[in-house]
Write a protein that holds these residues in place. Structure first.
Motif, PDB file in Angstrom:
ATOM      1  N   ASP A  26       0.982  -1.168  -0.164  1.00 10.79           N
ATOM      2  CA  ASP A  26       0.008  -0.059  -0.184  1.00 10.79           C
ATOM      3  C   ASP A  26       1.118   1.283   0.088  1.00 10.79           C
ATOM      4  OD1 ASP A  26      -2.111  -1.414  -0.097  1.00 10.79           O
ATOM      5  OD2 ASP A  26      -1.986  -1.270   2.641  1.00 10.79           O
ATOM      6  N   GLU A  29       2.305   2.107  -3.519  1.00 10.61           N
ATOM      7  CA  GLU A  29       1.408   2.483  -4.465  1.00 10.61           C
ATOM      8  C   GLU A  29       1.205   3.640  -4.230  1.00 10.61           C
ATOM      9  OE1 GLU A  29      -3.048   2.040  -5.918  1.00 10.61           O
ATOM     10  OE2 GLU A  29      -2.081  -0.647  -4.489  1.00 10.61           O
ATOM     11  N   GLN A  30       1.019   4.254  -3.226  1.00  7.28           N
ATOM     12  CA  GLN A  30       0.886   5.637  -2.261  1.00  7.28           C
ATOM     13  C   GLN A  30       1.820   6.652  -2.449  1.00  7.28           C
ATOM     14  OE1 GLN A  30      -0.145   5.633   1.617  1.00  7.28           O
ATOM     15  NE2 GLN A  30      -2.199   4.484   1.731  1.00  7.28           N
ATOM     16  N   ALA A  33       2.118   7.170  -6.760  1.00  6.80           N
ATOM     17  CA  ALA A  33       0.875   7.707  -6.871  1.00  6.80           C
ATOM     18  C   ALA A  33       1.612   9.581  -6.768  1.00  6.80           C
ATOM     19  CB  ALA A  33       0.021   7.918  -6.044  1.00  6.80           C
ATOM     20  N   GLU A  64       3.308  -4.212  -9.852  1.00  8.97           N
ATOM     21  CA  GLU A  64       1.948  -4.156 -10.297  1.00  8.97           C
ATOM     22  C   GLU A  64       1.717  -2.825  -9.245  1.00  8.97           C
ATOM     23  OE1 GLU A  64      -0.199  -7.879  -8.647  1.00  8.97           O
ATOM     24  OE2 GLU A  64       0.596  -8.977 -10.919  1.00  8.97           O
ATOM     25  N   ALA A  65       2.020  -3.055  -7.810  1.00  9.45           N
ATOM     26  CA  ALA A  65       1.657  -1.748  -6.703  1.00  9.45           C
ATOM     27  C   ALA A  65       2.230  -0.561  -7.482  1.00  9.45           C
ATOM     28  CB  ALA A  65       2.309  -2.314  -5.713  1.00  9.45           C
ATOM     29  N   GLU A  67       2.870   0.163 -10.735  1.00  6.05           N
ATOM     30  CA  GLU A  67       2.333   0.612 -11.892  1.00  6.05           C
ATOM     31  C   GLU A  67       0.783   1.138 -11.330  1.00  6.05           C
ATOM     32  OE1 GLU A  67       2.352   0.429 -14.957  1.00  6.05           O
ATOM     33  OE2 GLU A  67       4.418   0.065 -14.267  1.00  6.05           O
ATOM     34  N   ARG A  68      -0.382   0.091 -10.593  1.00 10.33           N
ATOM     35  CA  ARG A  68      -1.343   1.469  -9.952  1.00 10.33           C
ATOM     36  C   ARG A  68      -1.236   2.234  -9.489  1.00 10.33           C
ATOM     37  NH1 ARG A  68      -2.218  -3.800  -7.444  1.00 10.33           N
ATOM     38  NH2 ARG A  68      -1.381  -3.152  -5.237  1.00 10.33           N
ATOM     39  N   GLY A  69      -0.041   2.714  -8.363  1.00  8.50           N
ATOM     40  CA  GLY A  69       0.909   4.142  -8.129  1.00  8.50           C
ATOM     41  C   GLY A  69       0.598   5.326  -9.655  1.00  8.50           C
TER      42      GLY A  69
END
Length: 160
Positions: A26, A29-30, A33, A64-65, A67-69
């Protein structure tokens, strides 16, 4: 007695191998971002960058984290750029061109060959002439004016 603060564990070490926790994913990802660099993410997780690279190779959830971020950051930036492009400021045109180039593959060196108009469930394609220099264009217009209009007799064209 003092209160105990919960310790956020981003990384755990099991049998000599670093593993990332759900909390760590988490956090990655943050940070992604917010556009945080990989070196800085590793430092925030309290591991060196080489260990972080190894962790990324072993555990696809880390990439993956990231990439999502990164996708979340891109969405925010594109939205901000879109809002600027739709405005009336001097930077609106530049923002619009940049968005078209980066998101839609627009190239201002491309010369369109046709346009398609869709209206009332009908589609009409109009072929556009190729780029011409001014002399060629003027000759073409002059030649076209000398041609009879469709359905007109050639002798009527001289009267116009």
């Amino acid at each position: 007695m003092g209160e105990h603060k919960p310790v956020r564990r981003f990384i755990v070490r099991r049998q000599g191998i670093y593993q990332i926790t759900k909390t760590g994913l988490d956090a990655v990802e943050q940070m992604a971002a917010q556009g945080v660099a990989i070196h800085t993410i590793a430092k925030a997780l309290n591991i060196n960058v080489d260990t972080f690279r190894q962790l990324r190779k072993r555990d696809p959830r880390v990439d993956e984290a990231i990439e999502r971020g990164g996708a979340a950051m891109e969405d925010v930036l594109v939205n901000r750029l879109f809002q600027t492009a739709m405005g009336d400021s001097k930077s609106a045109t530049t923002a619009a061109i940049f968005l078209l180039k980066s998101r839609r593959g627009y190239e201002n060196t491309k010369v369109p060959t046709h346009i398609t108009i869709n209206q009332d469930n009908r589609s009409q394609t109009i072929a556009l002439p190729s780029a011409q220099d001014m002399d060629t264009y003027l000759k073409r217009i002059t030649d076209a004016e000398a041609l009879p209009v469709s359905g007109e007799h050639p002798s009527d064209a001289e009267v116009r």
